[in-house]
Structures are given as C-alpha cells and as structure tokens.
Design a protein around this motif. Sequence first.
Motif, mmCIF file in Angstrom:
data_model
loop_
_atom_site.group_PDB
_atom_site.id
_atom_site.type_symbol
_atom_site.label_atom_id
_atom_site.label_comp_id
_atom_site.label_asym_id
_atom_site.label_seq_id
_atom_site.Cartn_x
_atom_site.Cartn_y
_atom_site.Cartn_z
ATOM 1 N N THR A 160 1.824 3.590 7.353
ATOM 2 C CA THR A 160 1.189 2.421 6.757
ATOM 3 C C THR A 160 -0.130 2.794 6.093
ATOM 4 O O THR A 160 -0.450 2.290 5.002
ATOM 5 N N ALA A 161 -0.908 3.673 6.729
ATOM 6 C CA ALA A 161 -2.164 4.112 6.130
ATOM 7 C C ALA A 161 -1.922 4.838 4.818
ATOM 8 O O ALA A 161 -2.668 4.661 3.840
ATOM 9 N N GLU A 180 13.658 -5.277 17.521
ATOM 10 C CA GLU A 180 12.462 -6.021 17.106
ATOM 11 C C GLU A 180 11.636 -5.209 16.119
ATOM 12 O O GLU A 180 11.361 -4.024 16.324
ATOM 13 N N ARG A 181 11.239 -5.897 15.052
ATOM 14 C CA ARG A 181 10.435 -5.273 14.012
ATOM 15 C C ARG A 181 9.312 -6.224 13.631
ATOM 16 O O ARG A 181 9.364 -7.422 13.878
ATOM 17 N N TYR A 182 8.297 -5.650 13.005
ATOM 18 C CA TYR A 182 7.218 -6.461 12.456
ATOM 19 C C TYR A 182 7.564 -6.859 11.025
ATOM 20 O O TYR A 182 8.166 -6.073 10.273
ATOM 21 N N ALA A 183 7.177 -8.064 10.660
ATOM 22 C CA ALA A 183 7.466 -8.567 9.315
ATOM 23 C C ALA A 183 6.490 -9.692 9.003
ATOM 24 O O ALA A 183 5.870 -10.270 9.907
ATOM 25 N N PRO A 184 6.339 -10.028 7.725
ATOM 26 C CA PRO A 184 5.510 -11.195 7.380
ATOM 27 C C PRO A 184 6.103 -12.476 7.959
ATOM 28 O O PRO A 184 7.308 -12.600 8.163
ATOM 29 N N THR A 185 5.256 -13.423 8.228
ATOM 30 C CA THR A 185 5.666 -14.720 8.762
ATOM 31 C C THR A 185 5.812 -15.725 7.616
ATOM 32 O O THR A 185 5.340 -15.482 6.498
ATOM 33 N N PRO A 186 6.456 -16.859 7.856
ATOM 34 C CA PRO A 186 6.484 -17.904 6.827
ATOM 35 C C PRO A 186 5.095 -18.355 6.413
ATOM 36 O O PRO A 186 4.894 -18.802 5.284
ATOM 37 N N ALA A 187 4.131 -18.236 7.326
ATOM 38 C CA ALA A 187 2.761 -18.608 6.968
ATOM 39 C C ALA A 187 2.207 -17.707 5.875
ATOM 40 O O ALA A 187 1.314 -18.125 5.116
ATOM 41 N N GLY A 195 9.339 -4.456 8.714
ATOM 42 C CA GLY A 195 8.377 -3.393 8.919
ATOM 43 C C GLY A 195 8.757 -2.465 10.042
ATOM 44 O O GLY A 195 9.923 -2.349 10.434
ATOM 45 N N PRO A 196 7.781 -1.800 10.626
ATOM 46 C CA PRO A 196 8.053 -0.825 11.691
ATOM 47 C C PRO A 196 8.618 -1.503 12.941
ATOM 48 O O PRO A 196 8.437 -2.702 13.171
ATOM 49 N N ASN A 197 9.277 -0.721 13.744
ATOM 50 C CA ASN A 197 9.804 -1.217 15.008
ATOM 51 C C ASN A 197 8.667 -1.459 15.999
ATOM 52 O O ASN A 197 7.627 -0.794 15.949
ATOM 53 N N ALA A 219 1.793 -6.564 3.265
ATOM 54 C CA ALA A 219 2.956 -7.437 3.417
ATOM 55 C C ALA A 219 4.109 -6.973 2.527
ATOM 56 O O ALA A 219 5.283 -7.073 2.917
ATOM 57 N N LYS A 220 3.805 -6.472 1.359
ATOM 58 C CA LYS A 220 4.859 -5.974 0.468
ATOM 59 C C LYS A 220 5.524 -4.737 1.069
ATOM 60 O O LYS A 220 6.746 -4.563 0.971
#
Length: 929
Positions: A399-400, A431-438, A382-384, A375-376
Amino acid sequence: MSKSLPYVHPGTAAPRPRAHSHIRPYIQYETSSTKKARRRPVARGRGRSASQGLTWNGWGPAKPDQEAHVPEGTGGTPPRTLAEALRTQGDGSLVALLRARPDLLNPVPSDLSQLATRAGTRASVVRALERLDRFTLQTAEALAVATEPAPYDTLRALLTGDEGDPEIEAALPRAVETLRDRALIWGADDRLRLVRTARELLAPSPTHPSPTGLGPTVAEATAGMSPGRLQEILTAAGLPSTHDPVSAVASLTALFTDRTRMAALLDTAPVEALSVLDRLVWGPPYGEVTSSPTPPVQWLRDRGLLLPATTRTVVLPREAALHLRAGRAHRTPEPVAPAIAPRASDASAGARPQVVDNTAAGQAYTALATIEELAKDWNEGGPNVLRAGGLSVRDLKRTATALDVTEPVAAFWVELAYAAGLLAADGETDERYAPTPAYDDWQELPAPEQWARLATAWLTATRTAGLVGSQDSKGRTLAALGPDLDRGAAPEVRRRILDLLATLPEGTAPDPESLLGRLRWERPLRGASGTGRHDDLRARLAAWTLNEAEMLGITGRGALASHARALLAPDAMDAPAATDVVRASGDPAGTDVARTPAELAGAGARAARALAPLLPEPLDHVLLQADLTAVAPGPLLRPLAELLAIAADVESKGGATVYRFTPGSVRRALDAGQSASDLHDFLRNHSRTPVPQPLAYLIDDVARKHGHLRVGAASAYVRCDDEAVLDEILADKRSQGLRLRRLAPTVLAGHADAVTLLDGLRVMGFAPAAESAEGDVMITRAHAHRTPPRTAPAPVPDGPPTPDTALLGAAVKAIRAGDLAATVVHKPVPEPSGSGSAALASAAAASRNGALPRTTSAETLATVQAAAMTGSAVWIGYVNAEGAASQRVIAPVRVEGGYVTGYDHTADEVRTYPLHRITGVAELADDPA
C-alpha cells in the motif's frame, strides 16, 4: 550513578522515584461491591436545605453559586468530614466537582456521604491527581508535608519560603481553589485538610519518597527510639531533659522549627557536617552509614540532625530540612506555565498567515487525493484481514508503494480512512478490507466538506497510527487496522496541542521543545513512569500530532491555519473570537474535548466554509503534449479524472499531475468499452492544446489491433479470421506454457483459463479481446467491491465521558434529594412492650442509628393512612424488586389496594409504592415540605 559522600551515602536506602511513580496503579471503576458508603453521624436539622443567612466558608471570596446548603442546627460548626464540607457547597460547586471528576457519577451516588466516600477512593483520587497541573500538584504535595489541619499561611510559607515570592502568592489562590473544587482538600482557609487518600499518596515515606525530597518528621523518625537515647540527643543539642518521650520529641521539634536557635546550633557544626547536610537537604533525605561513622556524621547523629531509619541508614528530619531550605518545600516551584516560544526560524520572519493558509490548503488537497488513491487501490477488494486482526506488514508495504509514501505515512492514511468510516472489513469468509458505502457518499461531497469530515474524525479518534510497528507489553507487533491501537489520551493531546497553537500569533509556528514542556507542566503525572523518567507516550502523541496535522492540512509550515481555527471554535463563535477564548483560558482542564456530534458537525461546516476559498476550483481541461503526455494543471472534475486515469498512467504528481499514454493504457480504455472515436472526441473536447499526431496514431493503431483476436471459454479458445496470426502464435515459443492446439483454421484451444490466456497473449504483444458465449466483445470494467454498511469505530475514551449539563443537573438534584432522606430528622420509633419486644426494640435502635426504619405491617399501614389524612410527610424504608434498599421521604395522598401513592420528596415526583416493600415508617420531627 549514586552520589559519593565522604561521610554518608544518601539515597542508597530509599531511592527516590520521580514524579509520583507510586500513584499510577491500574485504575478501575467502582463496582457494586464498593458502593456501600458508611454514613457518619452529622448534625441534623429540619431536613431541608437552609441557605439564608449563611456564607461560603471556603477559601477566598464567596461565589454567587456557592450558597451554603447546611442543615439547620449546625450553628456554624466547621465541617468535620468531607461529606459535611460538601453539604456546605452550592449546586454550582457540586456540578463543577462532577464535571472535573466524572468517574464519581458511575453510578450516581445516593447521597453526599456516598459521594464523599467515592471521592476518597484510591482510583478516583489517582485519576484526579493526574489531571492537575504542576503547580497545583506542588500545592497538594506541600499540604501533604504540613501538619493537619494547615492554615493557609502555613501552606503559603511552604511554597514561598522565608523570602516570599510574588508569583507564587498570586498563583496560590487558584491552585487552592482547584483542589477544593475537585474535593481533594476541604475546610476553611484556617483549617485546610487534604483528603486522606491523597495524603497517603503524596506524603513522604521510606517506600514512597515525596517529590519534595523531604523525609519524616521528628516524631515519625523517633518512633520506637528508647527514652534514654532521646534524652542523650536533648543534652547534646543543649536542651533541658524532660520526663517523658513525648515532651522530648516536642522539645526537639521546637528547636528545629525555631529559626534563631537552629541557626545558632548550626553555627557550631563542623564544616564537614554542613557539607553532609547540603547533600541531603534537597533529597533523597536517606543516607547509608557504616558501623563506625566519621566525626562529622557522629556530630549530626548526636544532636538529632540525622536520625536512624534502619540499622545502616539515617534520615534528615523534615523540620531540619525545611530550616536548611529556608522554609521551602520544593526546590523549584513552578507557579506559572512555561511560555510557548516561536520556532527559531520564525522568530524574525514576521507574520505570514497567507503563506500558512495556502500551504495548509495544498496539504488538504493532497490528503483528499491520497484517500481517493487508497480507496481506488482497494476498490476491487483490498488486502486480507489477519487472523488476529489488522493489516499484514507485506500488505502495508504494498500500500505504501501504491501511494508513493513511507510505511508510517501509509499507516496514518489507512487509519484515518478507517476512523472516518471510509474503509472497513467486508465480513466475508475470506475477509478483506474494502471501501464502505459511506465512501461513495463522501466522494459526492464538495472538497471542503470532504476535508472537514476527515479532520473531525482525526480530532476525536483514539486510534493512534504512530504505534504501528511497535510492540505491546507482550512483545507482539502492533499492526495497522489491528487491535490495541486505541489510546484514550490521544484526542485530549491533539486538542490541547491545537489549542496551544491557537494562542500564538497567526502564522507563527511553535518551538517543539517548548510545546512539550508546556504539556508536561499541565499534566506532570500523566507523563510519569516508575523508571524515574518521563514516559514518552504523551510526548510521542504530541510529536505525532504535529506531523499528522501538517499532513492533513490543519497546519501549514508548523503554524495553525485559519480554517483549523474555525474547526476549534465553539458553536456560534468565529475563529478570531475562539482564539481569544483559548488565550484567556489558563486551565487546560477547561478544554472541552468531548463534543457532541452536532457540535462537531457545526465545527466541520465552519471549517469547510473557511477552507473553500483556499482550494483551487476543479478544472475541465488538460494540456496534451507531443511526447504522449497530458498535464493537468490542477484538480480535475471527477468524470474527466476517472476517464483519464483509465486511458493514461500517472507519471508524476504535485502541483500539476502528468499522465502518459501508452499502448497498454489505451488498450485498457478500449477494454472498458471506449472506442477509438470516443477517445478522439474525449481528448479533443478536454484539451486546451491540439491533439498531437503521435497520440492520434497510437489510439488508432491500438484500436485496429484490439479485438482482432477473440478469447472465449472452452477451457479457453482463441478465434481469429486471419490464419497467419494464429500460425504466428503457435510458432512463438512463449505460447508453449498456454498449451494451445488448433481446432480449426481460425480457432485455437488451450488448457488455461480465459484470463490467463488473455494475459499471456498480451505479454506476447497481441491485443486480444474477451468475448461472451454469444460471440460479443466483453467490456472489462473494474468491479467496485464494497463492504456492507459500516459505522466508524467508536473512540475508546480515557475514563468515563464528560457528562453534559442536563446529566449534571439531574445528578445533583438526585444527590441532594437522597441526602435529604438520609439526614432528615424523624421521630423515634416508640419502644415496644409485650411479646416480641426484643426484636422490635432492636429495630427501633437501628432506626435511631440511621438505618432503615423497621415497623410492623399494621403500624406501617396506620402511619401512612394517618399521614394521608393529615397531609404530612413520613420517612420510609423501601426495598425495590432488585433488592436495593433506600430511604425516602414521601407525603402520602392515597392508600388503597395494598399500595400507597404520594409525593416522593427524594425523587421530586409522584410515585406509588407497594406496602409490602416498605420496611418501616417514621413520622418526621418537622415536616420538610
């Protein structure tokens, strides 16, 4: 490689696929076009269940909940259809049937006849067969090769053979009971019948050989054979001639099933002929012959021991093969589930539950740290997202590298965070990936609760990270976080693997091969493919489960940890008690995979309480060393860990984390708003050792230079009170790409933007600071990018979900009520006379045949009014607003305004019906109330 026979070549005409490859079609649920059930006439009684004085007519002792529900008037007649057999069963048996085969509830059948019809459809039968263990399936296969109906003794003989087998005899009652509970067989123990569709799927045929290896019966193999040829076979076999082909076939069949006469016939056979039979006896039963067969083959053909299947193939009749097998249908019956052996390295090591728990707890802590690191890494966006969905191969590699793991392991952590609802796509244009509020809420939880949330998400997720990198049926590579990664069998396999681990003594790891063998025994058809070998998906799911459970901290050194046992325990049951329940359960289908969110939350809370004492407490200090490193001997409190991650770089991880202070890391802390005095105080307050002098000098030296240069937006400018520094920058060849020019003795302007200019000056060894339009130093903190609120992806089940108790009870009640209306005895509609009598006579005939009653509007109104005055019940036909027709039994209470209000026995409630939607009405022969 085919067998090589000197006289006959078996298997060339009809190669035998293994493990029922022919019963794996695409399974689809029943649609509106297949819902019409043809009701067959049944013995009708008073129209209500009458269980008094009747006993359970199935195999074995009666069960308390299996009271008969047979309409009165049957007189104890054995059931003629599956629907009639279902009517003899109690509500508990129907509940068990619907729980084991939930596809029968989609939608709820209107009556037992429709339930029986739906239970006999191919898709439903295939699904039910796939959920049988190996011995129960072998029992059904043996019943498929027996004559119908088959007595229980005949079935037992096919499985035990002439010599008998105590293990098979002990396991057979449970197998028969399972098949009956799932409506795959019906009838009393002296008249067992396999459902027709199941018999078609399991019985041997030239195109679909049976796993038993048996061929057709003598009657099937001689169908179409000339009467003269049949008489020739009888003569060669030493049997008297008959007058017709039917009696000839019966005579030959009697010979092959008579042990004494058959043994005498085989005693006269040449040795080479017996060798041919030995090659065919266990299947495949087909062999290829030439136009001029050798004498041993000709001897067998003359006596009917080999019968023609085609012009060039022969087949061993089923009765002859059973004699050669000593009556056994299967070569290797498996009545007992294979035991799970301990791993070879653990066989003599003894119990070590404490070592297992500590190892698993360490892995659990590593799992939490890895998710936080992921998440950090994606914190600022994050990535597209690929156009087709998912993560690109390049981004997965990056990421690995960031997580310091391999790509398959990185795919697992990414998928786990996604399944737990901690990561998602932000839904923006780019659109990208990112942490959610959860994720922020998850971070605030104690470490044991964080782990419990990850574990429960993994246990129920259908997304399968192990498929990442493989190809689908169209040759497309499957990407992490992409579509087509759901496998409905994954939760069942995971849960079953853990349940099997729980049956072993604490601290004992299983042998993987014995574990896979147990899974294959429990679900033989689920691992079958048309290629004649076991499809590796279920085996791969099991292997992935063992690896993922180890990484997640559910197992330690291959053995199930104590906190994982608490995760598996049912509600209000501790882990040891749950282990006893699992050990006592021999039916894998009894494993409750589908648990409600409340049950999962309760299991997670118990697991968190069990894990808490095993996790180390977060520390509030580090150990500073003279080589500009700091050692964290354990997990750190969140504020300390966050600031230390800014002020130093992680050098190594493990039981202790090593941080290294560098000029770049210290400058990063200063850019984030920290001052030199803040850093000195921070290290002094959180170090158990004195602050080393080199570290103090490093902080002061970087702070002295920090902000000496100021960069703003002109496009960009550089401002410095020391003209010599600006002269040095202009003289440096590395600044040529920045295209700087002097505007004033203390100001340089550039064509590059401020961020590029800052990075370029830092590469040259300077420590510039960004400033705002007002001339203030800008604090550069990482911008936390979050998606809008997202829910975790819903699992994609492998078929309909398991219904809960309330739904099952309501469904059985509705089916019983609908069956009451369908089978109730009513007075016949009187034959009309006068005009229009032909149409009304046709309606009366339809009513007698069980269709919807048809009466005129005046007759309908008069009948329901009379029933309301007398308090009696009537049988009506009703068509609702959607055009669906049904039969109902109602007791009218009030008739007014074009509506009739009364108690509906079918729905078990008071309802109001428009009179114009009632197709007809008939009085009951006897009031069902």
